[in-house]
Motif scaffolding. Sequence first.
Motif, PDB file in Angstrom:
ATOM      1  N   CYS A  38       0.811  -1.217   0.000  1.00 15.55           N
ATOM      2  CA  CYS A  38       0.000   0.000   0.000  1.00 15.55           C
ATOM      3  C   CYS A  38       0.849   1.274   0.000  1.00 15.55           C
ATOM      4  O   CYS A  38       0.329   2.361  -0.266  1.00 15.55           O
ATOM      5  N   LYS A  39       2.135   1.161   0.339  1.00 18.41           N
ATOM      6  CA  LYS A  39       3.089   2.282   0.293  1.00 18.41           C
ATOM      7  C   LYS A  39       2.696   3.436   1.222  1.00 18.41           C
ATOM      8  O   LYS A  39       3.076   4.586   0.980  1.00 18.41           O
ATOM      9  N   LEU A  40       1.947   3.145   2.279  1.00 14.61           N
ATOM     10  CA  LEU A  40       1.549   4.222   3.187  1.00 14.61           C
ATOM     11  C   LEU A  40       2.747   4.775   3.947  1.00 14.61           C
ATOM     12  O   LEU A  40       2.853   5.987   4.165  1.00 14.61           O
ATOM     13  N   PHE A  41       3.665   3.903   4.327  1.00 19.15           N
ATOM     14  CA  PHE A  41       4.839   4.359   5.068  1.00 19.15           C
ATOM     15  C   PHE A  41       5.758   5.193   4.171  1.00 19.15           C
ATOM     16  O   PHE A  41       6.344   6.180   4.619  1.00 19.15           O
ATOM     17  N   GLN A  42       5.868   4.812   2.912  1.00 17.44           N
ATOM     18  CA  GLN A  42       6.720   5.579   2.000  1.00 17.44           C
ATOM     19  C   GLN A  42       6.099   6.933   1.665  1.00 17.44           C
ATOM     20  O   GLN A  42       6.807   7.917   1.461  1.00 17.44           O
ATOM     21  N   ARG A  43       4.768   7.013   1.622  1.00 19.36           N
ATOM     22  CA  ARG A  43       4.110   8.257   1.229  1.00 19.36           C
ATOM     23  C   ARG A  43       3.943   9.233   2.388  1.00 19.36           C
ATOM     24  O   ARG A  43       4.194  10.426   2.248  1.00 19.36           O
ATOM     25  N   LEU A  44       3.496   8.726   3.551  1.00 17.85           N
ATOM     26  CA  LEU A  44       3.168   9.608   4.675  1.00 17.85           C
ATOM     27  C   LEU A  44       4.029   9.381   5.905  1.00 17.85           C
ATOM     28  O   LEU A  44       3.929  10.142   6.868  1.00 17.85           O
TER      29      LEU A  44
END
Length: 224
Positions: A38-44
């Motif tokens: 989901c790339k949530l850590f990379q985005r936010l």
Amino acid sequence: MVKTSIEDDTEIYVINDKCSKDWSVSYSVSGDSYVCGCKLFQRLGLVCSHIFWVLRNRKLKLVPDHLHGGRWLKSNFVKPVHCGFVDDIEKALIIDVATQEWRDMHGDFFEVAQTIKGNVDQIRAFRQIIAEGKKAIFGEGIVLSISDKRQMIENFYGSQAPSEIDVHPPDVVKTKGSGRRPLTRLEQAMKMKAKPGRKCAECGEVGNHDARNCKKIKEKQKIK
């Protein structure tokens, strides 16, 4: 629903969320790192629920340092305000033992349930083990004697039952307004007569009236 697979030194977890969408979380054993699709850590800079589920399933008590995300650390805000921040501050860790044990139990149960899925014999055996465990923990099917029940209650309350109990009658209570009755006309007249009179400013007589309800003033007004 969770599916796991191992490729070289990487463990891959496929997690199905509440929206029925699959997300893959890769855990590198050698690098001790987690990456979610989901790339949530990379985005936010926020750890997603999928990585949290993997951490809980692996029974980790602390979030790895590389998942903290420097963007949200307190040091980034303290440094420009107080002109510095000490990185080696001792951190007090408070862990609720009961909550952690409950999470470990849930993880063990889920792991066994996923392993024996589809095998009827293993499922029945596992259910039998759970039923026996319930009887051992909650005491189901065990009939206690009267003395054992009394001992259990006394241990629960921390005191023994007295041999004699003194019962006293309730206190007599008289509420406000109780015992009163309306006065009769004779009693009202006697009460009015016993009341000291006052002089009327209009007619000059001493009685139980004043200028507002003087009868002579009212008679004069009627004549006019």
